[in-house]
Every structure is written in structure tokens, then in C-alpha cells.
Design a protein around this motif. Structure first.
Motif, PDB file in Angstrom:
ATOM      1  N   THR A 123      -7.175   1.877  15.691  1.00 16.55           N
ATOM      2  CA  THR A 123      -6.571   0.966  14.726  1.00 16.55           C
ATOM      3  C   THR A 123      -5.199   1.467  14.301  1.00 16.55           C
ATOM      4  O   THR A 123      -4.243   0.688  14.183  1.00 16.55           O
ATOM      5  CB  THR A 123      -7.475   0.810  13.496  1.00 16.55           C
ATOM      6  N   LEU A 127      -1.806  -0.586  14.858  1.00 13.43           N
ATOM      7  CA  LEU A 127      -0.999  -0.935  13.696  1.00 13.43           C
ATOM      8  C   LEU A 127       0.449  -0.507  13.895  1.00 13.43           C
ATOM      9  O   LEU A 127       1.383  -1.295  13.682  1.00 13.43           O
ATOM     10  CB  LEU A 127      -1.602  -0.269  12.453  1.00 13.43           C
ATOM     11  N   THR A 145      -3.523   1.874   5.214  1.00 17.35           N
ATOM     12  CA  THR A 145      -3.742   0.543   5.770  1.00 17.35           C
ATOM     13  C   THR A 145      -4.661   0.615   6.978  1.00 17.35           C
ATOM     14  O   THR A 145      -5.566  -0.212   7.149  1.00 17.35           O
ATOM     15  CB  THR A 145      -2.407  -0.109   6.173  1.00 17.35           C
ATOM     16  N   LEU A 149      -8.197  -1.344   7.358  1.00 15.81           N
ATOM     17  CA  LEU A 149      -8.372  -2.289   8.463  1.00 15.81           C
ATOM     18  C   LEU A 149      -9.590  -1.913   9.301  1.00 15.81           C
ATOM     19  O   LEU A 149     -10.343  -2.783   9.763  1.00 15.81           O
ATOM     20  CB  LEU A 149      -7.127  -2.312   9.343  1.00 15.81           C
ATOM     21  N   TYR A 152     -12.603  -2.869   7.317  1.00 15.83           N
ATOM     22  CA  TYR A 152     -12.737  -4.326   7.328  1.00 15.83           C
ATOM     23  C   TYR A 152     -13.321  -4.805   8.658  1.00 15.83           C
ATOM     24  O   TYR A 152     -14.178  -5.686   8.701  1.00 15.83           O
ATOM     25  CB  TYR A 152     -11.376  -4.980   7.085  1.00 15.83           C
ATOM     26  N   PHE A 188      -4.944 -12.786   6.572  1.00 17.80           N
ATOM     27  CA  PHE A 188      -4.057 -11.731   7.054  1.00 17.80           C
ATOM     28  C   PHE A 188      -2.625 -12.231   7.246  1.00 17.80           C
ATOM     29  O   PHE A 188      -1.672 -11.478   7.059  1.00 17.80           O
ATOM     30  CB  PHE A 188      -4.585 -11.164   8.376  1.00 17.80           C
TER      31      PHE A 188
END
Length: 214
Positions: A123, A127, A145, A149, A152, A188
Motif C-alpha cells: 500500500t 500510494l 495514510t 488505507l 480500510y 475517496f
């Protein structure tokens, strides 16, 4: 004589059998003999390919992480719409991988930590690449972040029974994910709050002057 391609096919068959068994029964509750029976091989052959039960789990982890992360990376390309449709159509075929993740991620073990960390690393890379490409906005704290993420993304997997129940389904289905896709992407893409009042308040509350005033 067994060819190299036969070995790769056998290795994949063992791995897939292990993903299914670990997902159903957990790592501790599954024996190599059970996996061998499912894969149509001997337990000795499993050890030949993976050295140990722990080595087999590591291979399963790597395969599942690679499968899910590679899909996310491809979704922003020119064929994003087709790839998204293919992913939606295959939701109900992912039961074994989803069962595997939901069991393995809640283990209180170093192996579970490593599995989560693999998702976090993927991730984080995604990102940074998408920020550099202008697909995502710059972030104040990229690491934080990436953590959220990752949480999530994995939350619906671990809580998928409740997710399905909330949508009136018994499990994750294509129709459930179809209904979720636009609202999630709207969240998002456009965000949730209509202005920056809460963000401004948080920045003020966390400013050095306010911290010193405590």
C-alpha cells in the motif's frame, strides 16, 4: 521424469490447497497430511517444495498478498474499467483467499504481523507511486495514510460477515460489491466533508502553541 512445469503446477496445487485449508481451519488446526490429501500429493512432497509448514504458510501469504495488491495497482491503467469488471465478476470465486486472510490476520503471531506488514508495504508503494503520477493528492503524512488505507482495505475482509449481513446477503457477492463500488470511490474521490472546518480545527488543536498550553 518430472518436468519443471510439472513441479510449478504441483507447487501451485499444494499452495492453493493450503490456502483453502488454512482459511477453513486455521494454521494450527491444519495438518500437512490434510493438505497433502487435498492436493493429491504426499506430505513428503510438500516438505520437498516448502521445507516446512511455516514455509508453506509464507508461500500462501506471498501469493494472496500479490494477488490482491496487483489488482489494485492495475485499476488505474488504460484498461481500468475492464479490469474492474473482471474483478467484480470474480468476487464469489475468492472465498478461499478471503477466508485465509480473515483467519491469518487475526492470529496473535509474528506470521500474522508479517502478513499485515506485507500489505502495508504494498500500500505504501502504491500510494507513493500514485501521488508521483498525479492520481492521488499529496499527503501530509504518507506513512499514516498508508496505515489507514491498509486497515480500510482489510477491514471488509475481516468483518465481511457483518458487511454481508448489513446488505442483506449471506456472504460477499458480486451484487454487494457492485453496490459498494461507486459510494466508496465517491468517498475517496470527492471526500466526505463539504468544507475544511474540522480539518482547520484539528490543525489548531494540534498546533505547538495549543499543546504547550496544556
Amino acid at each position: 521424469m518430472r518436468s519443471a512445469s510439472d513441479d510449478l503446477t504441483t507447487r501451485a496445487r499444494i499452495r492453493d490447497a493450503a490456502v483453502a485449508r488454512f482459511g477453513q481451519q486455521g494454521f494450527a488446526g491444519t495438518s500437512l497430511r490434510q493438505i497433502a490429501e487435498d492436493a493429491g500429493v504426499s506430505a513428503a512432497l510438500i516438505l520437498h517444495h516448502f521445507q516446512s509448514k511455516e514455509g508453506l504458510r509464507e508461500a500462501c501469504d506471498a501469493h494472496v498478498v500479490r494477488t490482491f495488491l496487483s489488482e489494485n495497482e492495475q485499476m488505474t491503467g488504460a484498461d481500468a474499467s475492464r479490469l474492474m469488471r473482471d474483478a467484480l465478476n470474480s468476487v464469489e470465486d475468492r472465498g478461499a483467499a478471503l477466508d485465509y486472510l480473515s483467519r491469518m490476520l487475526v492470529d496473535d503471531s509474528p506470521a500474522s504481523d508479517n502478513l499485515f506488514d506485507a500489505f502495508l508495504a504494498g500500500t505504501r508503494t502504491m500510494l507513493r507511486e500514485q501521488i508521483a503520477a498525479g492520481i492521488m493528492r499529496e499527503q501530509t503524512d504518507v506513512e499514516a495514510t498508508a496505515v489507514y488505507l491498509t486497515l480500510y482495505g482489510l477491514g471488509p475482509v475481516i468483518l465481511r460477515r457483518h458487511l454481508a449481513r448489513a446488505f442483506g446477503e449471506s456472504t460477499l457477492t458480486t451484487s454487494l460489491v457492485e453496490r459498494s463500488t461507486i459510494p466508496v470511490l465517491e468517498l475517496f474521490t470527492h471526500g466526505l466533508y463539504a468544507d475544511e472546518r474540522l480539518l482547520t480545527a484539528a490543525k489548531e488543536a494540534l498546533s505547538p502553541s495549543n499543546r504547550e498550553a496544556k
